[in-house]
Design a protein around this motif. Structure first.
Motif, PDB file in Angstrom:
ATOM      1  N   ASN A  39      -0.139  18.030 -25.725  1.00 15.39           N
ATOM      2  CA  ASN A  39       0.939  17.342 -25.008  1.00 15.39           C
ATOM      3  C   ASN A  39       0.745  15.833 -24.880  1.00 15.39           C
ATOM      4  O   ASN A  39       1.617  15.145 -24.355  1.00 15.39           O
ATOM      5  N   THR A  40      -0.385  15.290 -25.344  1.00 15.02           N
ATOM      6  CA  THR A  40      -0.559  13.832 -25.326  1.00 15.02           C
ATOM      7  C   THR A  40      -0.125  13.197 -26.656  1.00 15.02           C
ATOM      8  O   THR A  40      -0.088  11.978 -26.771  1.00 15.02           O
ATOM      9  N   LEU A  41       0.191  14.025 -27.642  1.00 24.46           N
ATOM     10  CA  LEU A  41       0.650  13.497 -28.927  1.00 24.46           C
ATOM     11  C   LEU A  41       2.082  12.975 -28.786  1.00 24.46           C
ATOM     12  O   LEU A  41       2.904  13.604 -28.118  1.00 24.46           O
ATOM     13  N   PRO A  42       2.391  11.844 -29.415  1.00 22.44           N
ATOM     14  CA  PRO A  42       3.756  11.300 -29.282  1.00 22.44           C
ATOM     15  C   PRO A  42       4.798  12.217 -29.918  1.00 22.44           C
ATOM     16  O   PRO A  42       4.608  12.695 -31.039  1.00 22.44           O
ATOM     17  N   LEU A  82       0.849  26.133 -31.259  1.00 27.26           N
ATOM     18  CA  LEU A  82       0.856  25.199 -30.129  1.00 27.26           C
ATOM     19  C   LEU A  82       1.624  23.932 -30.485  1.00 27.26           C
ATOM     20  O   LEU A  82       2.318  23.349 -29.661  1.00 27.26           O
ATOM     21  N   LEU A  83       1.499  23.509 -31.740  1.00 21.01           N
ATOM     22  CA  LEU A  83       2.134  22.275 -32.177  1.00 21.01           C
ATOM     23  C   LEU A  83       3.630  22.452 -32.426  1.00 21.01           C
ATOM     24  O   LEU A  83       4.374  21.479 -32.424  1.00 21.01           O
ATOM     25  N   LEU A  84       4.059  23.675 -32.626  1.00 22.77           N
ATOM     26  CA  LEU A  84       5.482  23.929 -32.879  1.00 22.77           C
ATOM     27  C   LEU A  84       6.332  23.620 -31.647  1.00 22.77           C
ATOM     28  O   LEU A  84       7.517  23.353 -31.758  1.00 22.77           O
ATOM     29  N   LYS A  85       5.704  23.635 -30.472  1.00 28.55           N
ATOM     30  CA  LYS A  85       6.447  23.374 -29.236  1.00 28.55           C
ATOM     31  C   LYS A  85       6.819  21.891 -29.098  1.00 28.55           C
ATOM     32  O   LYS A  85       7.725  21.556 -28.352  1.00 28.55           O
ATOM     33  N   HIS A  90       7.696  18.061 -39.353  1.00 28.49           N
ATOM     34  CA  HIS A  90       6.636  18.687 -40.149  1.00 28.49           C
ATOM     35  C   HIS A  90       6.795  18.286 -41.609  1.00 28.49           C
ATOM     36  O   HIS A  90       7.862  18.473 -42.192  1.00 28.49           O
ATOM     37  N   ARG A  91       5.725  17.729 -42.189  1.00 29.55           N
ATOM     38  CA  ARG A  91       5.744  17.304 -43.585  1.00 29.55           C
ATOM     39  C   ARG A  91       4.453  17.739 -44.265  1.00 29.55           C
ATOM     40  O   ARG A  91       3.361  17.599 -43.709  1.00 29.55           O
TER      41      ARG A  91
END
Length: 170
Positions: A39-42, A82-85, A90-91
Motif C-alpha cells: 500500500n505504499t507503492l504509488p 496482493l498487487l492486483l488490488k 500491468h506490463r
C-alpha cells in the motif's frame, strides 16, 4: 523524445541474498525506492509483471512511476494477488536475455536492475537506463547482449508492435 525522470520503486519481499540484491544496490545510489508494504507503492504506476497481457512500450511514456517486484520466482504467484488490488498498469517485458551472473544468457530471467533498465530503454529513457545499469559489472553487457531487440522495441509505437517484434528473437 528523451524522458529520464521516471521514479523507480521496488516492492521488496526480503527473499533474496542481500549481497546480490540489485534493488537494494539501486537504493544505495539513490536510484530507486524500496517498499516493504504494497500500500505504499504509488497508484497508477507501471508494474513490471511477467504475466501481463500487454508489453511495455512507448505508449507508456506518460506514466512516471515504475514498480518491480523483488521476490523469489518461486513465490511470485503468491505475491501478485496482493498487487492486483492496487490500480497498476500491468506490463510485461518482451524477450530479452539476462546478463547477470545468476541467470546469464537465460531469456526472461532478468533481475530488478535489468528489468528497470529494459523498461526505461524501451520507453525512451536510454540515459536513465544506462545510469541504472552502470552500477553493476554486468550492466553494460546487458545492453550489448540485447542491443538489437532493445532498438527494435524502442521503435515500436505500441504494445502490439513490441509483441510482434519479439517473435523474431524467440
Amino acid at each position: 523524445m528523451q524522458h529520464s525522470n521516471y521514479k523507480l520503486h521496488v516492492y521488496h519481499a526480503n527473499q533474496c541474498n542481500p549481497k546480490k540484491c540489485t534493488g537494494k544496490r539501486l537504493k544505495k545510489f539513490g536510484l530507486a525506492r524500496i517498499h516493504e508494504k504494497v500500500n505504499t507503492l504509488p497508484k497508477h504506476s507501471i508494474l513490471l509483471d511477467p504475466f501481463a497481457e500487454k508489453a511495455i512500450s512507448r505508449e507508456d511514456m506518460d506514466t512516471k512511476d515504475i514498480v518491480v517486484l523483488d521476490c523469489s520466482w518461486e513465490t511470485v504467484e503468491e505475491v501478485f494477488p496482493l498487487l492486483l488490488k492496487r490500480n497498476f498498469k500491468h506490463r510485461a517485458l518482451p524477450y530479452l536475455v539476462a546478463a547477470n551472473p545468476v541467470n546469464f544468457g537465460r531469456p526472461f530471467k532478468l533481475n530488478s536492475a535489468e528489468a528497470f533498465g529494459a523498461a526505461l530503454y524501451i520507453m525512451g529513457a536510454r540515459e536513465q537506463a544506462k545510469e541504472i545499469l552502470s552500477k553493476f559489472r554486468w550492466g553494460y553487457t546487458f545492453l550489448e547482449l540485447n542491443h538489437n531487440p532493445l532498438e527494435d522495441y524502442i521503435s515500436a509505437k505500441n504494445s502490439r508492435e513490441v509483441v510482434e517484434m519479439q517473435k523474431s528473437y524467440m
